[in-house]
Write a protein that holds these residues in place. Structure first.
Motif, PDB file in Angstrom:
ATOM      1  N   GLU A  87       0.830  -1.202   0.000  1.00  9.26           N
ATOM      2  CA  GLU A  87       0.000   0.000   0.000  1.00  9.26           C
ATOM      3  C   GLU A  87       0.870   1.260   0.000  1.00  9.26           C
ATOM      4  N   ARG A 100      -8.946   0.119  -3.480  1.00 10.50           N
ATOM      5  CA  ARG A 100      -8.357  -0.951  -2.661  1.00 10.50           C
ATOM      6  C   ARG A 100      -9.428  -1.645  -1.826  1.00 10.50           C
ATOM      7  N   GLN A 101     -10.366  -0.859  -1.294  1.00  9.44           N
ATOM      8  CA  GLN A 101     -11.456  -1.448  -0.517  1.00  9.44           C
ATOM      9  C   GLN A 101     -12.315  -2.355  -1.388  1.00  9.44           C
ATOM     10  N   ARG A 134     -11.400  -3.963  -4.094  1.00  8.73           N
ATOM     11  CA  ARG A 134     -10.637  -5.180  -4.401  1.00  8.73           C
ATOM     12  C   ARG A 134     -10.601  -6.124  -3.203  1.00  8.73           C
ATOM     13  N   ALA A 135     -10.431  -5.583  -2.001  1.00 10.81           N
ATOM     14  CA  ALA A 135     -10.380  -6.418  -0.798  1.00 10.81           C
ATOM     15  C   ALA A 135     -11.735  -7.083  -0.536  1.00 10.81           C
ATOM     16  N   ARG A 136     -12.807  -6.335  -0.730  1.00  7.36           N
ATOM     17  CA  ARG A 136     -14.141  -6.919  -0.529  1.00  7.36           C
ATOM     18  C   ARG A 136     -14.439  -7.990  -1.569  1.00  7.36           C
ATOM     19  N   GLN A 180     -12.524 -11.062  -0.575  1.00  5.10           N
ATOM     20  CA  GLN A 180     -13.162 -11.726   0.561  1.00  5.10           C
ATOM     21  C   GLN A 180     -14.417 -12.465   0.113  1.00  5.10           C
TER      22      GLN A 180
END
Length: 121
Positions: free
Chosen positions: A15, A67-68, A70-72, A75
């Motif tokens: 990051e 980024r959020q 992509r992370a979600r 998950q």
């Protein structure tokens, strides 16, 4: 005067590298401070010019939203695949740690209840 854009406490290296890259791409002058040897400061990414702060914050907000997302998505994919970490996985991997945490929680709740019990008598 310099302005702090990103405190590097708990920031993964990928990051921080992305932030440095988009600042360079946008031609925003920045510098990075290193963590202190005693852990008081974890370093940061600073902007040299205050006038760049609104543009850098807008770029940062766009980056964090991406980024959020992509992370979600990762998950959700892990949950669909059945590879997402569950509480049972954590217990199987380190049962002693889980038991110690539960004991600590019970002790803290007990310590918080003692004054109320003593005052009610």
């Amino acid at each position: 005067m310099a302005k702090l854009l990103l405190n590097l406490r708990y920031v993964p290296e990928d990051e921080a590298a992305d932030v440095r890259a988009f600042l360079d791409e946008a031609r925003i002058d920045w510098y990075q401070t290193r963590p202190s040897p005693f852990g008081i400061s974890h370093g940061g990414i600073w902007l040299r010019d205050n006038d760049d702060l609104p543009r850098a914050k807008a770029l940062m907000a766009d980056y964090q939203a991406g980024r959020q997302a992509r992370a979600r998505a990762a998950q959700a994919e892990a949950e669909r695949d059945g590879t997402a970490e569950t509480f049972a996985d954590i217990v199987r991997a380190d049962p002693l740690r889980v038991v110690l945490i539960v004991v600590a929680i019970v002790c803290l709740i007990g310590l918080m209840a003692v004054p109320g019990y003593l005052l009610s008598r």
